[in-house]
Structures are given as C-alpha cells and as structure tokens.
Design an enzyme around this catalytic site. Structure first.
Site, short mmCIF file in Angstrom:
data_model
loop_
_atom_site.label_atom_id
_atom_site.label_comp_id
_atom_site.label_asym_id
_atom_site.label_seq_id
_atom_site.Cartn_x
_atom_site.Cartn_y
_atom_site.Cartn_z
N PRO A 75 -78.15 -45.59 78.99
CA PRO A 75 -78.56 -46.28 80.23
C PRO A 75 -78.98 -45.32 81.33
O PRO A 75 -78.29 -44.33 81.61
CB PRO A 75 -77.29 -47.05 80.63
CG PRO A 75 -76.63 -47.32 79.32
CD PRO A 75 -76.88 -46.10 78.48
N CYS A 76 -80.11 -45.65 81.96
CA CYS A 76 -80.71 -44.72 82.92
C CYS A 76 -80.58 -45.17 84.37
O CYS A 76 -80.90 -44.41 85.28
CB CYS A 76 -82.20 -44.52 82.60
SG CYS A 76 -83.18 -46.03 82.81
N GLN A 77 -80.09 -46.41 84.59
CA GLN A 77 -80.07 -46.92 85.96
C GLN A 77 -79.25 -46.03 86.90
O GLN A 77 -79.53 -45.94 88.09
CB GLN A 77 -79.50 -48.35 85.99
CG GLN A 77 -80.35 -49.37 85.25
CD GLN A 77 -79.87 -49.55 83.82
OE1 GLN A 77 -79.37 -48.63 83.19
NE2 GLN A 77 -80.02 -50.76 83.31
#
Length: 318
Positions: A75-77
């Site tokens: 996940p990059c958020q």
C-alpha cells in the site's frame, strides 16, 4: 528458464505484477489480496493460482508453499504525495513489516517491491532508509530505480519506485534495470476513437459536466479530467497518472472526445493504458471497483522488463 523460479505475490491486487513475472517465465505459486472485488478479478484471470483472500496479518507463513521470489506492491497511500504521508505511523505503512515477517520465515532468494516515487523522499529519506536497512540486515543486496512508464514504451506518466533485493551478491551484481526506450505510442494508439463505446460512458449533453468539458477540449488528440485544480489535459499524447480515486469520484475518470461524442475512458481502456493485454478482463463487479483496480495496479510492460532482467541475472548466475 529450465527450472522456473517460483513467485509468492503479496498485495497482489488484480495481478499486474504477477502477470508481468508470468510473462517473463516465472511461476506464480501463491498470492494474497484483501479486497474482495480485486480477488474476483484476480481469480478470473489467474484461475490456476492459489489466492488467499484475507488480511496479510492473519497469514501463517507456514501455510505458504515454498517459493524463490517474493513480490509486493504494498500500500502506497502512506507515502504518496496524494495521501496523508504518515508513512510508518500509518497502519497501512506498517504493512511493510508483514512483508519482512514472511521473508524471515521463507527466506526468498529475491524480493521485488513497488511503491510510489515519493517513497525515497518521504520523511526526509528516513522511510526509504528504514526499508533499505531492513533488507540489508537480512543480508540482501539492493538495487532500486525511480522510473516513469512513458520512458518504457507506455504513453502514461506513472512514476514509481522499484526495488530489487538479492540474497546472492553475484546475482545482484549481474542485475541491471532495463534501459529507457523512446516512446513510440500515443494515447490514441491505445484508445480508438473510431469505435463506439457503450452508451453509458457518454456524457449527457444537457449535463453541467458535459458543458464544462466541451468548452475545455481544445485538442481532440488529448484526454481530459476534472481535478482539484480545474480541468486537466494530457500533453504530447501521454496520459496523466491513472489514480485509484477514479473508483471513488466518478468525475475523476479521464474523458475523451471520440467520433460519437464526449465520454469517459472505459475500464478496459484504462487497463490498456496500464499495458495489460486485451485478453485480461473484468468479471461481473461494480464499475467503480474496475476503475479503482485500474488505478491501483502497475504498468505491466515496465515490470515485465524488470522481471526479464531478473531472469537474465539468474541465468548469469547459473
């Protein structure tokens, strides 16, 4: 490769990384994803791969079959300039350590990671240093690159950080990221304006959205979209980055003027702008999920180029 290297895929999404490695001759033996609709798409396109649908924190590493390469588009958020940038202080950022937990148990020969370009700059470089140190402490030799898809034959600006870590120094020393290639494709090589889309994709001419975008279209060879800063237009036939928020705010889906009217770009066209082959398709899931999945996946040809380079260094080692 005579004996195929086996791949374990974490945060698999719809399988963009898996497809790229599969195309390069690797075997995907196990995958994990939590999003139910993404799992439906994954199973639809990878019917022979074992996919475990659950939170990665619930996975017992002993239940994962043996493999050689661990891949994760985690996940990059937490790191993205579009998110809150809390990094490891965010629960999603801490999922990186779940990758390390499984790596500790299975000891893969190679680890491949994909994340946003901002990963290297987040928290003044401390986040990337932590990732680097976690891998180094496990005796991995590391290579990384920040690459934009439009420099690798896909007409989309999509800059991401790619990390490849090797247990073997000779193998790492023989690895080189693919060289940039001149872009020969235009958006309109991907999206055919002469083919009519389903009626549901066309904007009603009496809608406010239609009137605003009609006035903004000054070049029919580009695509457009509504953004926080007004209406955004692509440049030089290269698409702006496709984002996962297309599935949350429908007005963020790119818009094009074709020979029949003004419409949103279809989910299949979004997949094409990510370099997916035509045979890759969606099952019966909500359209908002399709758009979200398109924005959350990777540019397949770029990852495939990296996977091929990994394959070369494996053969070099042998």
């Amino acid at each position: 490769m005579k004996d195929k290297y086996k791949v374990c895929s974490l945060f698999a999404g719809i399988g963009g990384i898996d497809l790229a490695f599969q195309q390069a001759g690797f075997e995907i033996v196990w995958a994990n994803e939590i999003d139910k609709d993404a799992c439906k798409t994954y199973r639809y396109n990878f019917p022979d791969t074992i996919l475990t649908e659950c939170n990665i924190r619930k996975i017992n590493a002993d239940d994962i079959p043996d493999f050689d390469i661990l891949t994760a588009g985690f996940p990059c958020q937490s790191f993205s300039v579009c998110g809150n940038r809390k990094g490891f202080a965010d629960e999603r950022g801490n999922l990186f350590f779940e990758i390390m937990r499984i790596a500790d148990a299975k000891k893969p020969k190679i680890i491949f990671l994909e994340n946003v370009a901002n990963l290297t700059e987040h928290d003044n470089g401390k986040t990337f240093n932590r990732i680097h140190n976690e891998l180094s402490e496990r005796n991995y030799y590391i290579r990384y690159i920040i690459a934009d898809a439009c420099n690798y034959e896909i007409p989309q600006h999509r800059t991401r950080t790619y990390i490849v870590a090797f247990k073997d120094y000779v193998m790492c020393n023989g690895f080189h990221f693919p060289e940039e290639q001149p872009l020969k494709k235009h958006i309109l090589d991907i999206i055919d304006r002469s083919v009519k889309a389903d009626d549901k994709f066309y904007l009603p001419e009496n809608s406010v959205q239609y009137q605003k975008i009609k006035d903004a279209i000054t070049d029919e060879n580009q695509i457009y979209r509504f953004s926080d800063y007004g209406i955004q237009k692509s440049k030089n036939g290269i698409s702006f980055t496709l984002k996962a928020n297309m599935g949350t705010w429908y007005n963020r889906v790119p818009i094009i003027k074709d020979d029949f009217g003004i419409r949103t770009v279809t989910p299949k066209e979004c997949l094409a702008l990510q370099g997916f082959p035509k045979l890759f398709d969606f099952p019966d899931i909500p359209i908002k999920s399709m758009y979200k999945q398109c924005g959350n996946t990777v540019v397949v040809p770029l990852v495939n180029s990296i996977a091929k380079q990994i394959s070369k260094c494996i053969l070099y080692k042998r």
